[in-house]
Motif scaffolding. Structure first.
Motif, mmCIF file in Angstrom:
data_model
loop_
_atom_site.group_PDB
_atom_site.id
_atom_site.type_symbol
_atom_site.label_atom_id
_atom_site.label_comp_id
_atom_site.label_asym_id
_atom_site.label_seq_id
_atom_site.Cartn_x
_atom_site.Cartn_y
_atom_site.Cartn_z
ATOM 1 N N GLY A 150 0.739 -1.192 -0.020
ATOM 2 C CA GLY A 150 0.013 -0.067 -0.185
ATOM 3 C C GLY A 150 0.713 1.263 -0.006
ATOM 4 O O GLY A 150 0.332 2.254 0.437
ATOM 5 N N ARG A 151 1.884 0.961 -0.772
ATOM 6 C CA ARG A 151 3.008 2.386 -0.608
ATOM 7 C C ARG A 151 2.218 3.558 -1.251
ATOM 8 O O ARG A 151 2.732 4.632 -0.886
ATOM 9 C CB ARG A 151 4.269 1.884 -1.131
ATOM 10 N N HIS A 152 1.486 3.400 -2.235
ATOM 11 C CA HIS A 152 0.994 4.448 -3.203
ATOM 12 C C HIS A 152 -0.330 5.029 -2.452
ATOM 13 O O HIS A 152 -0.657 5.939 -3.001
ATOM 14 C CB HIS A 152 0.643 4.369 -4.312
ATOM 15 N N VAL A 153 -0.710 4.494 -1.337
ATOM 16 C CA VAL A 153 -1.975 4.842 -0.542
ATOM 17 C C VAL A 153 -1.773 6.108 0.208
ATOM 18 O O VAL A 153 -0.814 6.099 1.031
ATOM 19 C CB VAL A 153 -2.740 3.957 -0.031
ATOM 20 N N PRO A 154 -2.154 7.431 -0.122
ATOM 21 C CA PRO A 154 -2.061 8.576 0.739
ATOM 22 C C PRO A 154 -2.483 8.162 2.231
ATOM 23 O O PRO A 154 -3.536 7.673 2.478
ATOM 24 C CB PRO A 154 -2.676 9.642 -0.002
ATOM 25 N N ARG A 155 -1.812 8.717 3.261
ATOM 26 C CA ARG A 155 -1.884 8.331 4.656
ATOM 27 C C ARG A 155 -3.241 9.375 4.930
ATOM 28 O O ARG A 155 -3.142 10.512 4.722
ATOM 29 C CB ARG A 155 -0.699 8.751 5.509
ATOM 30 N N GLY A 156 -3.769 9.048 5.858
ATOM 31 C CA GLY A 156 -4.694 9.884 6.553
ATOM 32 C C GLY A 156 -5.962 10.103 5.696
ATOM 33 O O GLY A 156 -6.799 11.009 6.091
ATOM 34 N N THR A 157 -6.373 9.485 4.750
ATOM 35 C CA THR A 157 -7.350 9.412 4.067
ATOM 36 C C THR A 157 -8.628 8.759 4.722
ATOM 37 O O THR A 157 -8.318 7.495 5.360
ATOM 38 C CB THR A 157 -7.475 9.522 2.709
ATOM 39 N N ARG A 158 -9.788 8.886 4.258
ATOM 40 C CA ARG A 158 -10.951 7.761 4.788
ATOM 41 C C ARG A 158 -10.926 6.534 4.077
ATOM 42 O O ARG A 158 -11.127 5.585 4.898
ATOM 43 C CB ARG A 158 -12.366 8.581 4.260
ATOM 44 N N ASP A 159 -10.056 6.140 3.232
ATOM 45 C CA ASP A 159 -9.969 5.002 2.283
ATOM 46 C C ASP A 159 -8.814 4.149 2.711
ATOM 47 O O ASP A 159 -8.425 3.052 2.332
ATOM 48 C CB ASP A 159 -10.420 5.114 1.059
ATOM 49 N N THR A 160 -7.945 4.727 3.478
ATOM 50 C CA THR A 160 -6.607 4.392 3.714
ATOM 51 C C THR A 160 -6.520 3.046 4.219
ATOM 52 O O THR A 160 -5.928 1.838 3.735
ATOM 53 C CB THR A 160 -5.617 5.133 4.632
ATOM 54 N N ALA A 161 -7.382 2.661 5.309
ATOM 55 C CA ALA A 161 -7.388 1.372 5.950
ATOM 56 C C ALA A 161 -7.557 0.423 5.184
ATOM 57 O O ALA A 161 -7.164 -0.824 5.219
ATOM 58 C CB ALA A 161 -8.202 1.461 7.170
ATOM 59 N N MET A 162 -9.010 0.495 4.603
ATOM 60 C CA MET A 162 -9.358 -0.542 3.592
ATOM 61 C C MET A 162 -8.512 -0.740 2.178
ATOM 62 O O MET A 162 -8.052 -2.090 2.017
ATOM 63 C CB MET A 162 -10.604 0.255 2.925
ATOM 64 N N LEU A 163 -7.714 0.510 1.522
ATOM 65 C CA LEU A 163 -6.908 0.102 0.702
ATOM 66 C C LEU A 163 -5.647 -0.648 1.033
ATOM 67 O O LEU A 163 -5.067 -1.487 0.482
ATOM 68 C CB LEU A 163 -6.650 1.308 -0.046
ATOM 69 N N ASP A 164 -5.280 -0.251 2.265
ATOM 70 C CA ASP A 164 -4.168 -1.014 3.002
ATOM 71 C C ASP A 164 -4.362 -2.532 2.843
ATOM 72 O O ASP A 164 -3.487 -3.331 2.742
ATOM 73 C CB ASP A 164 -3.709 -0.386 4.158
ATOM 74 N N ARG A 165 -5.304 -2.689 3.437
ATOM 75 C CA ARG A 165 -5.810 -4.120 3.862
ATOM 76 C C ARG A 165 -5.875 -5.118 2.535
ATOM 77 O O ARG A 165 -5.455 -6.141 2.465
ATOM 78 C CB ARG A 165 -7.344 -4.445 4.416
ATOM 79 N N ILE A 166 -6.416 -4.364 1.326
ATOM 80 C CA ILE A 166 -6.415 -4.971 0.015
ATOM 81 C C ILE A 166 -5.114 -5.179 -0.435
ATOM 82 O O ILE A 166 -4.648 -6.204 -1.290
ATOM 83 C CB ILE A 166 -7.355 -4.024 -1.004
ATOM 84 N N ALA A 167 -4.232 -4.242 -0.162
ATOM 85 C CA ALA A 167 -2.929 -4.076 -0.795
ATOM 86 C C ALA A 167 -1.909 -5.343 -0.162
ATOM 87 O O ALA A 167 -0.997 -6.000 -0.818
ATOM 88 C CB ALA A 167 -2.017 -2.948 -0.611
ATOM 89 N N THR A 168 -2.289 -5.713 1.105
ATOM 90 C CA THR A 168 -1.538 -6.593 1.972
ATOM 91 C C THR A 168 -1.969 -7.987 1.995
ATOM 92 O O THR A 168 -1.495 -8.810 2.692
ATOM 93 C CB THR A 168 -1.134 -5.829 3.204
ATOM 94 N N SER A 169 -3.327 -8.096 1.731
ATOM 95 C CA SER A 169 -3.880 -9.346 2.147
ATOM 96 C C SER A 169 -4.138 -10.317 0.931
ATOM 97 O O SER A 169 -4.920 -11.137 1.159
ATOM 98 C CB SER A 169 -5.106 -8.967 2.592
ATOM 99 N N TYR A 170 -3.618 -9.911 -0.380
ATOM 100 C CA TYR A 170 -3.876 -11.019 -1.361
ATOM 101 C C TYR A 170 -3.297 -12.303 -0.918
ATOM 102 O O TYR A 170 -2.286 -12.593 -0.201
ATOM 103 C CB TYR A 170 -2.871 -10.437 -2.507
ATOM 104 N N PRO A 171 -4.203 -13.442 -1.413
ATOM 105 C CA PRO A 171 -4.065 -14.493 -0.832
ATOM 106 C C PRO A 171 -2.904 -15.366 -1.466
ATOM 107 O O PRO A 171 -2.952 -15.994 -2.688
ATOM 108 C CB PRO A 171 -5.434 -15.425 -1.050
ATOM 109 N N ASP A 172 -1.847 -15.535 -0.707
ATOM 110 C CA ASP A 172 -0.518 -16.426 -1.295
ATOM 111 C C ASP A 172 -0.001 -15.929 -2.638
ATOM 112 O O ASP A 172 -0.340 -16.823 -3.246
ATOM 113 C CB ASP A 172 -1.066 -17.779 -1.078
ATOM 114 N N PRO A 173 0.335 -14.977 -2.794
ATOM 115 C CA PRO A 173 0.865 -14.598 -4.192
ATOM 116 C C PRO A 173 1.872 -15.299 -4.909
ATOM 117 O O PRO A 173 2.729 -15.995 -4.168
ATOM 118 C CB PRO A 173 1.110 -13.053 -4.000
#
Length: 459
Positions: free
Chosen positions: A51-74
């Motif tokens: 989630g390095r490209h996701v701007p910090r402190g926005t409303r969607d930060t947590a959700m986008l971070d979770r999507i970026a880091t939780s991909y199942p067994d890449p």
């Protein structure tokens, strides 16, 4: 292909999803692995590793971070994702370790080493629909990887919407692999489909009445051409935005007003278009027009009930933009119909209006108890001058808005109930009327009638 934008390539991938869903060709393990890796690479290049490209402190930060880091067994990690953490507690197999003055040092891993599996990516000339989809998605991922440009500066939508498009493409590919692939090797397609649908539910809000691909209007380009395609696209975008709007933690009162207003506009327009494009008897036309007009007025009453009220939440920019586009598309179709434009066949326009009425009926049904729930939660506010008695106004400064109780707005829920019933009734009336008519009787025979007026959007 090199001159295309990643957004144009994503649009192409969405159109290729239609071919994929209609093709029975079997999916080989190599082809699935290439698609799986490409979906992961697209999301990684879009959101950045971890989630390095996701701007910090926005409303969607947590959700986008979770999507970026939780991909199942890449299958493969991103090249620039190696050794990004300051402390590594576990060493990967084959990773060299040295000790230097009591410090445990893990050497960098060459991404081209044998520890990273090689994949047989499909050729651009491969005719398999999943191969073509993989190529289009991979080309978009390649364009998104450029570190010199911000991938969001020219994006046509917000981060969540574009991420959801990639996830929905992943769901369609996974479902095809599950249906046509080797049943003994369905672990990865099943894991990706389940993960992507869970992420989409978080983005769009769970809606048991619709599939994921319907929620996001992912599968392909609109059928038809010209104004009809414009109306279909605008309707689909508006429905997707409205679905997300009503599942917000606190929905906007203005969004509910605009939803009822849009349904009323569609019913008024349908009543006039249907009357001039079908071979009904005069009595049938009159009954249809009266039923749809009565339902439209109930929706207008629900719109007016929210007029001076607010939940102190503004509609999203995406929803406002989609509403304006749909309103413009409705006006364009009606003007073209009145001017006998060859771009508009009345029966096709009627189909699109019917689809919009059906979607409004579904959306209002999903919010059937929302007004009273908002009132009981103290989340509906009205003008202080209107809802405070004279003694309270004398004793203290009158605030702009005060929270309302259910007794302060007794008609809000009842009028919304009528709107829900009216939109559902209109949908059933239209469906019965269209089932009674053979396709050959649907024609346009009078081009000199006045166009149905489309009311202005409430804001």
């Amino acid at each position: 292909m090199s001159a295309a934008s990643p957004w144009a390539l994503l649009d192409r991938a969405q159109r290729l999803c239609v071919d994929l869903r209609a093709d029975p060709s079997s999916t080989s393990p190599d082809l699935w692995n290439a698609f799986d890796d490409t979906v992961h690479r697209t999301l990684t290049n879009l959101l950045g590793p971890a989630g390095r490209h996701v701007p910090r402190g926005t409303r969607d930060t947590a959700m986008l971070d979770r999507i970026a880091t939780s991909y199942p067994d890449p299958i493969r990690r991103p090249v620039d994702a190696f050794n990004t953490h300051p402390r590594v507690d576990e060493v990967e197999p084959g990773q060299p370790v040295v000790f230097h003055r009591r410090l445990r040092v893990v050497k960098s891993v060459d991404p081209s080493s044998s520890s990273v599996p090689d994949l047989d990516l499909p050729e651009s000339t491969d005719g398999h629909p999943l191969a073509r989809l993989t190529c289009a998605l991979g080309a978009a991922a390649d364009l998104l990887v450029d570190p010199k440009t911000d991938p969001w500066t020219s994006a046509p939508g917000d981060r969540l919407t574009i991420t959801a498009r990639v996830l929905a493409i992943g769901v369609i590919g996974a479902r095809h692999a599950l249906a046509t692939g080797d049943l003994s090797k369905t672990r990865r397609p099943l894991a990706l489909a389940a993960w992507a649908e869970n992420c989409l539910d978080r983005i769009t809000g769970p809606d048991p009445g619709r599939t994921v691909t319907d929620q996001l209007v992912t599968p392909g380009e609109p059928t038809g051409s010209g104004l009809r395609a414009q109306l279909e696209t605008a309707r689909n975008d508006w429905v997707a935005a409205a679905s997300r709007e009503i599942h917000r933690t606190v929905p906007s009162a203005d969004a509910l007003r605009m939803m009822a207003n849009m349904g009323a506009n569609a019913l008024f327009a349908y009543a006039r278009l249907a009357a001039s494009s079908t071979g009904n008897a005069i009595d049938d036309e009159r009954r249809l027009s009266e039923a749809l007009t009565a339902s439209a007025r109930d929706l207008q009453d629900a719109d007016r009930a929210w007029k001076s009220l607010t939940t102190l939440v503004q509609p999203s920019h995406e929803f406002l933009t989609a509403s304006r586009r749909l309103h413009t598309a409705l006006e364009d179709v009606i003007r073209a119909w009145a001017a006998s434009s060859p771009d508009v066949a009345a029966e096709l326009a009627v189909d699109e209006f019917h689809g919009l009425v059906a979607e409004v009926a579904r959306l209002t049904a999903a919010t059937a108890t929302l007004p009273v729930r908002l009132l009981r939660s103290g989340l509906v506010f009205g003008p202080g001058k209107q809802y405070m008695d004279s003694l309270q106004r004398l004793q203290r400064h009158t605030p702009n808005f005060v929270p309302l109780a259910p007794k302060d707005a007794p008609q809000l829920q009842s009028l919304w109930d009528r709107a829900v019933q009216a939109s559902s009734h209109a949908d059933r009336v239209i469906e019965r009327q269209r089932l009674r008519l053979p396709a050959a009787n649907i024609r346009r025979h009078d081009t000199r009638r006045e166009p149905p007026a489309v009311r202005s959007l409430s804001t």
